[in-house]
Design an enzyme around this catalytic site. Structure first.
Site, PDB file in Angstrom:
ATOM      1  N   GLU A  87      -5.361   7.060  11.424  1.00  0.00           N
ATOM      2  CA  GLU A  87      -5.586   5.694  10.927  1.00  0.00           C
ATOM      3  C   GLU A  87      -5.272   4.702  12.030  1.00  0.00           C
ATOM      4  O   GLU A  87      -4.185   4.707  12.595  1.00  0.00           O
ATOM      5  CB  GLU A  87      -4.679   5.433   9.717  1.00  0.00           C
ATOM      6  CG  GLU A  87      -4.633   3.967   9.299  1.00  0.00           C
ATOM      7  CD  GLU A  87      -3.797   3.742   8.040  1.00  0.00           C
ATOM      8  OE1 GLU A  87      -3.897   4.562   7.109  1.00  0.00           O
ATOM      9  OE2 GLU A  87      -3.032   2.761   7.996  1.00  0.00           O
ATOM     10  N   HIS A 133      -2.775  11.126   5.083  1.00  0.00           N
ATOM     11  CA  HIS A 133      -4.155  11.625   4.958  1.00  0.00           C
ATOM     12  C   HIS A 133      -4.504  12.501   6.148  1.00  0.00           C
ATOM     13  O   HIS A 133      -3.740  12.567   7.125  1.00  0.00           O
ATOM     14  CB  HIS A 133      -5.164  10.480   4.808  1.00  0.00           C
ATOM     15  CG  HIS A 133      -4.775   9.219   5.501  1.00  0.00           C
ATOM     16  ND1 HIS A 133      -4.779   9.082   6.862  1.00  0.00           N
ATOM     17  CD2 HIS A 133      -4.322   8.033   5.002  1.00  0.00           C
ATOM     18  CE1 HIS A 133      -4.365   7.864   7.188  1.00  0.00           C
ATOM     19  NE2 HIS A 133      -4.073   7.199   6.093  1.00  0.00           N
ATOM     20  N   HIS A 150       2.049   7.066   1.660  1.00  0.00           N
ATOM     21  CA  HIS A 150       0.957   8.039   1.573  1.00  0.00           C
ATOM     22  C   HIS A 150       0.675   8.663   2.936  1.00  0.00           C
ATOM     23  O   HIS A 150       1.263   8.266   3.947  1.00  0.00           O
ATOM     24  CB  HIS A 150      -0.309   7.352   1.038  1.00  0.00           C
ATOM     25  CG  HIS A 150      -0.949   6.413   2.021  1.00  0.00           C
ATOM     26  ND1 HIS A 150      -0.406   5.192   2.348  1.00  0.00           N
ATOM     27  CD2 HIS A 150      -2.072   6.529   2.786  1.00  0.00           C
ATOM     28  CE1 HIS A 150      -1.175   4.585   3.247  1.00  0.00           C
ATOM     29  NE2 HIS A 150      -2.194   5.378   3.547  1.00  0.00           N
ATOM     30  N   HIS A 166       3.205   7.173   5.790  1.00  0.00           N
ATOM     31  CA  HIS A 166       3.435   5.774   6.163  1.00  0.00           C
ATOM     32  C   HIS A 166       3.254   4.849   4.973  1.00  0.00           C
ATOM     33  O   HIS A 166       2.797   5.281   3.900  1.00  0.00           O
ATOM     34  CB  HIS A 166       2.491   5.373   7.304  1.00  0.00           C
ATOM     35  CG  HIS A 166       1.038   5.594   7.011  1.00  0.00           C
ATOM     36  ND1 HIS A 166       0.430   6.812   7.170  1.00  0.00           N
ATOM     37  CD2 HIS A 166       0.074   4.761   6.552  1.00  0.00           C
ATOM     38  CE1 HIS A 166      -0.851   6.716   6.838  1.00  0.00           C
ATOM     39  NE2 HIS A 166      -1.095   5.484   6.451  1.00  0.00           N
ATOM     40  N   ARG A 174       0.935  -1.146   0.000  1.00  0.00           N
ATOM     41  CA  ARG A 174       0.000   0.000   0.000  1.00  0.00           C
ATOM     42  C   ARG A 174       0.953   1.167   0.000  1.00  0.00           C
ATOM     43  O   ARG A 174       1.696   1.360   0.961  1.00  0.00           O
ATOM     44  CB  ARG A 174      -0.894  -0.024   1.253  1.00  0.00           C
ATOM     45  CG  ARG A 174      -1.687   1.272   1.474  1.00  0.00           C
ATOM     46  CD  ARG A 174      -2.745   1.475   0.402  1.00  0.00           C
ATOM     47  NE  ARG A 174      -3.589   2.651   0.682  1.00  0.00           N
ATOM     48  CZ  ARG A 174      -3.358   3.875   0.199  1.00  0.00           C
ATOM     49  NH1 ARG A 174      -2.317   4.097  -0.581  1.00  0.00           N
ATOM     50  NH2 ARG A 174      -4.174   4.865   0.488  1.00  0.00           N
TER      51      ARG A 174
END
Ligand SMILES: *[C@@H]1O[C@H](CO)[C@@H](O)[C@H](O)[C@H]1NC(C)=O
Ligand SMILES: *[C@@H]1O[C@H](CO)[C@@H](O)[C@H](O)[C@H]1NC(C)=O
Ligand SMILES: *[C@@H]1O[C@H](CO)[C@@H](O)[C@H](O)[C@H]1NC(C)=O
Ligand SMILES: *[C@@H]1O[C@H](CO)[C@@H](O)[C@H](O)[C@H]1NC(C)=O
Length: 433
Positions: free
Chosen positions: A151, A147, A145, A190, A142
């Site tokens: 999370e 945000h 990235h 991360h 993944r």
């Protein structure tokens, strides 16, 4: 209308004079006077068992109410949702849908894995938290990235490696196994990569502290660089522009990779040191607290210190047992079912209550302060995660509340014998049997 109501209430008021209680208490408190009819004595069991007998045809009938289905019906869904087809008659009013199975989430298939999500678009009541179920095959990434939401993650199967760097340039790398957690504060960049030891990669549950969060709307390294003029990239890294000839022209999101070496060979030395509070927590190693009907273990900011906006309890409820009637004073609950078959009734005040059924892979949502219980209606253990938008786990137990209130006052409300009220345990039962 008014006279009908009066007539309906009269028989109860006239024909049921309260007998003096034959209890051991000699309290002289005035006997309560009922001003409304008594609740029905029908136990209103779930029909889960009945609907799950071989050959059973579920029908929307309970007692003398309802009637059989004459036309089309989705029988497998009825079997999974007996308390929707034939709800307990204690349900009343309208609580928005509070069940979402990941099986109904549109899946995003990529080379290397997939991701499916639940947010306010699928379940509008869930305004405070959103979830993603993600699969990474061994070696798959993944991508790097970040945000705006926090999370939180619980590894559902397999194992994965996470990396992160904080605002002071302190890095973090860890391998996370089934039942363990990670947490990234908002904006912290991360990555996640599938390992190849306990399984071919991993599958994990992600929870975000914003019901509008979309997994398709994160800040990705490749997406960003594909949208920066190459002249600026060359200047930023102080490199010849031709070195950027092969950066991706669009985002990668999930993509295949090679299984990384053991963690000590993969870790990057950091002159700024490591993050002071680990971004992961070996929740699987924590011993649960046993209760009469099951067990509970909690990971909140008191133990998993960094997790200050999303926390969880992992609960087991044995067959026949129940997570007791309770509520969470200010915290919305986003619940994920890992095993078993359950029902939950949400009580929203104002004579409004609705019952839902859940099984493995389903999400429930209970707004702050809504009274609820989770009952095991199947014949195997119910295991689930209570996840909160909070720093500290808190709940209020109905039984504990009334056991710590003057018994005469409780009797005036519920008309239970005083000695029964006085026998209520002053500790939380948590999971009753
Ligand atoms: C339970 O369901 C029956 C119908 O079978 C209904 O008549 C009764 O009122 C319900 N019980 C309660 C406590 O509401
Ligand atoms: C994972 O491990 C298995 C068993 O050792 C091996 O056969 C397989 O090739 C490995 N997968 C990857 C992607 O390295
Ligand atoms: C978490 O916080 C507690 C209490 O403040 C402290 O005792 C503990 O060492 C902290 N744990 C970690 C891993 O930093
Ligand atoms: C009351 O609850 C506590 C905690 O669950 C339990 O240890 C204790 O045995 C209970 N006491 C009685 C009298 O049931």
């Amino acid at each position: 209308m008014q006279s009908f109501l009066l007539l309906a209430a009269l028989p109860f008021a006239l024909c049921t004079p309260l007998q003096p209680r034959q209890d051991s208490s000699t309290s002289s408190a005035a006997q309560p006077t009922p001003t409304v009819p008594y609740a029905s004595d029908d136990p209103n069991d779930s029909f889960w068992n009945q609907f799950n007998q071989p050959g059973a045809v579920p029908q929307p009938e309970r007692g003398n109410t309802g009637g059989d289905i004459l036309a089309q019906d989705n029988v497998p869904l009825d079997i999974e949702n007996p308390d929707t087809l034939a709800p307990p008659s204690t349900d009343e009013g309208d609580i928005p849908n509070s069940k979402w199975p990941f099986s109904l989430s549109h899946n995003r298939l990529q080379d290397g894995g997939w991701a499916r999500q639940q947010n306010v678009n699928s379940m509008p009541i869930a305004t405070a938290l959103a979830g993603v179920d993600m699969r990474l095959k061994a070696g798959a990434y993944r991508e790097l990235h970040w945000h705006t939401a926090s999370e939180w993650s619980y590894v559902l199967a397999g194992s994965c490696r996470i990396t992160a760097v904080d605002q002071l340039g302190r890095n973090y790398i860890a391998d996370i196994y089934q039942g363990d957690l990670w947490y990234f504060p908002p904006g912290i960049p991360h990555s996640i990569q599938g390992l190849n030891d306990t399984a071919d990669g991993c599958e994990f549950l992600l929870v975000f502290d914003n019901g509008e969060f979309s997994e398709d709307d994160t800040f990705l390294l490749t997406d960003w660089l594909a949208h920066v003029p190459k002249e600026v990239l060359a200047k930023n890294f102080q490199l010849d522009i031709s070195l950027f000839d092969h950066i991706p022209g669009e985002e990668l999101y999930i993509f295949p990779g090679v299984v990384p070496p053991p963690i000590d060979q993969d870790a990057v030395e950091d002159p700024n040191g490591q993050v002071p509070e680990p971004f992961s927590y070996a929740f699987s190693q924590i011993q649960p607290t046993a209760y009469q009907g099951g067990s509970v273990k909690i990971a909140d900011s008191r133990t998993f210190n960094i997790s200050t906006t999303i926390i969880a309890a992992e609960v087991t409820v044995n067959p026949g047992a129940m997570r007791e009637l309770h509520w969470h004073p200010t915290e919305p609950e986003w619940t994920y079912f890992l095993e078993g078959n359950a029902r939950l009734t949400s009580f929203a005040a104002s004579a409004t209550a609705r019952t839902f059924n859940y099984q493995a892979g389903d999400i429930a949502y209970v707004p702050p302060a809504y009274g609820h219980y989770i009952e095991n209606i199947g014949d195997t253990t119910v295991k689930y995660l209570e996840i909160f938008n909070a720093a500290i786990y808190q709940d209020i137990s109905l039984t504990q509340w009334i056991s710590l209130t003057p018994p005469e006052m409780v009797q005036a409300h519920l008309q239970l014998p005083l000695d029964v009220i006085q026998s209520f345990n002053k500790s939380k039962a948590t999971v009753v049997y």
